[in-house]
Design a protein around this motif. Structure first.
Motif, PDB file in Angstrom:
ATOM      1  N   LEU A  19      70.216  39.843  32.852  1.00 57.23           N
ATOM      2  CA  LEU A  19      70.486  38.419  33.062  1.00 57.23           C
ATOM      3  C   LEU A  19      70.047  37.612  31.845  1.00 57.23           C
ATOM      4  CD1 LEU A  19      71.519  36.224  34.957  1.00 57.23           C
ATOM      5  CD2 LEU A  19      69.230  36.125  35.952  1.00 57.23           C
ATOM      6  N   ASP A  20      68.902  37.947  31.271  1.00 59.26           N
ATOM      7  CA  ASP A  20      68.419  37.254  30.080  1.00 59.26           C
ATOM      8  C   ASP A  20      69.375  37.465  28.906  1.00 59.26           C
ATOM      9  OD1 ASP A  20      66.333  35.725  28.665  1.00 59.26           O
ATOM     10  OD2 ASP A  20      66.084  37.601  27.546  1.00 59.26           O
ATOM     11  N   GLN A  21      69.885  38.681  28.758  1.00 59.62           N
ATOM     12  CA  GLN A  21      70.841  38.960  27.683  1.00 59.62           C
ATOM     13  C   GLN A  21      72.120  38.153  27.862  1.00 59.62           C
ATOM     14  OE1 GLN A  21      71.346  43.207  27.721  1.00 59.62           O
ATOM     15  NE2 GLN A  21      69.223  43.592  27.165  1.00 59.62           N
ATOM     16  N   VAL A  22      72.614  38.085  29.093  1.00 64.52           N
ATOM     17  CA  VAL A  22      73.837  37.334  29.372  1.00 64.52           C
ATOM     18  C   VAL A  22      73.602  35.834  29.151  1.00 64.52           C
ATOM     19  CG1 VAL A  22      75.454  36.668  31.199  1.00 64.52           C
ATOM     20  CG2 VAL A  22      74.799  39.062  30.915  1.00 64.52           C
ATOM     21  N   TYR A  23      72.451  35.338  29.598  1.00 65.47           N
ATOM     22  CA  TYR A  23      72.128  33.927  29.401  1.00 65.47           C
ATOM     23  C   TYR A  23      72.069  33.600  27.910  1.00 65.47           C
ATOM     24  CZ  TYR A  23      69.613  29.536  29.346  1.00 65.47           C
ATOM     25  OH  TYR A  23      69.253  28.239  29.115  1.00 65.47           O
ATOM     26  N   THR A  24      71.435  34.467  27.140  1.00 61.09           N
ATOM     27  CA  THR A  24      71.348  34.249  25.693  1.00 61.09           C
ATOM     28  C   THR A  24      72.735  34.247  25.066  1.00 61.09           C
ATOM     29  OG1 THR A  24      69.149  35.237  25.589  1.00 61.09           O
ATOM     30  CG2 THR A  24      70.415  35.200  23.533  1.00 61.09           C
ATOM     31  N   ARG A  25      73.569  35.191  25.487  1.00 60.03           N
ATOM     32  CA  ARG A  25      74.931  35.251  24.945  1.00 60.03           C
ATOM     33  C   ARG A  25      75.728  34.004  25.320  1.00 60.03           C
ATOM     34  NH1 ARG A  25      78.988  40.442  25.124  1.00 60.03           N
ATOM     35  NH2 ARG A  25      80.586  39.510  23.823  1.00 60.03           N
ATOM     36  N   MET A  26      75.541  33.514  26.550  1.00 58.26           N
ATOM     37  CA  MET A  26      76.237  32.299  26.970  1.00 58.26           C
ATOM     38  C   MET A  26      75.765  31.106  26.141  1.00 58.26           C
ATOM     39  SD  MET A  26      76.750  30.526  30.714  1.00 58.26           S
ATOM     40  CE  MET A  26      75.068  29.965  30.897  1.00 58.26           C
ATOM     41  N   GLN A  65      74.547  31.141  23.114  1.00 55.53           N
ATOM     42  CA  GLN A  65      75.095  31.295  21.770  1.00 55.53           C
ATOM     43  C   GLN A  65      76.574  30.908  21.739  1.00 55.53           C
ATOM     44  OE1 GLN A  65      74.051  35.401  21.176  1.00 55.53           O
ATOM     45  NE2 GLN A  65      72.071  34.908  20.263  1.00 55.53           N
ATOM     46  N   THR A  66      77.307  31.295  22.774  1.00 55.42           N
ATOM     47  CA  THR A  66      78.724  30.949  22.849  1.00 55.42           C
ATOM     48  C   THR A  66      78.907  29.443  22.965  1.00 55.42           C
ATOM     49  OG1 THR A  66      79.202  33.080  23.876  1.00 55.42           O
ATOM     50  CG2 THR A  66      80.875  31.358  24.109  1.00 55.42           C
ATOM     51  N   LEU A  67      78.087  28.798  23.803  1.00 57.52           N
ATOM     52  CA  LEU A  67      78.159  27.336  23.929  1.00 57.52           C
ATOM     53  C   LEU A  67      77.881  26.658  22.595  1.00 57.52           C
ATOM     54  CD1 LEU A  67      76.478  26.866  27.403  1.00 57.52           C
ATOM     55  CD2 LEU A  67      78.812  26.166  26.788  1.00 57.52           C
ATOM     56  N   THR A  68      76.965  27.202  21.824  1.00 59.85           N
ATOM     57  CA  THR A  68      76.684  26.652  20.500  1.00 59.85           C
ATOM     58  C   THR A  68      77.907  26.797  19.599  1.00 59.85           C
ATOM     59  OG1 THR A  68      74.322  27.107  20.696  1.00 59.85           O
ATOM     60  CG2 THR A  68      75.195  26.851  18.458  1.00 59.85           C
TER      61      THR A  68
END
Length: 73
Positions: free
Chosen positions: A6-13, A15-18
């Motif tokens: 979940l932490d990995q997915v949150y981080t990826r999300m 980064q994508t939003l950025t």
């Protein structure tokens, strides 16, 4: 999904939003939300998730379900 996943997915999300930027963030989140809702088993489950998310916007902490053994996060 584990806490680490979940932490990995949150981080990826995040980064994508950025990358998509503030102007495109609402569109990105809408597309992502619709794609996720489409994977749910039925409309009532989707409606319940929408209601939970709406309630969380009004009170960001109180409406998230408590972790359980089968859903640790």
């Amino acid at each position: 999904m584990s806490n680490d996943e979940l932490d990995q997915v949150y981080t990826r999300m995040a980064q994508t939003l950025t990358r998509v930027g503030p102007a495109q963030a609402p569109l990105f989140l809408s597309i992502l939300g619709l794609a996720a809702l489409a994977r749910l088993p039925d409309a009532s489950t989707a409606a319940a998730l929408l209601a939970q998310a709406e309630a969380a916007c009004a009170d960001p902490v109180a409406h998230y379900p408590a972790p359980t053994a089968d859903r640790p996060t």
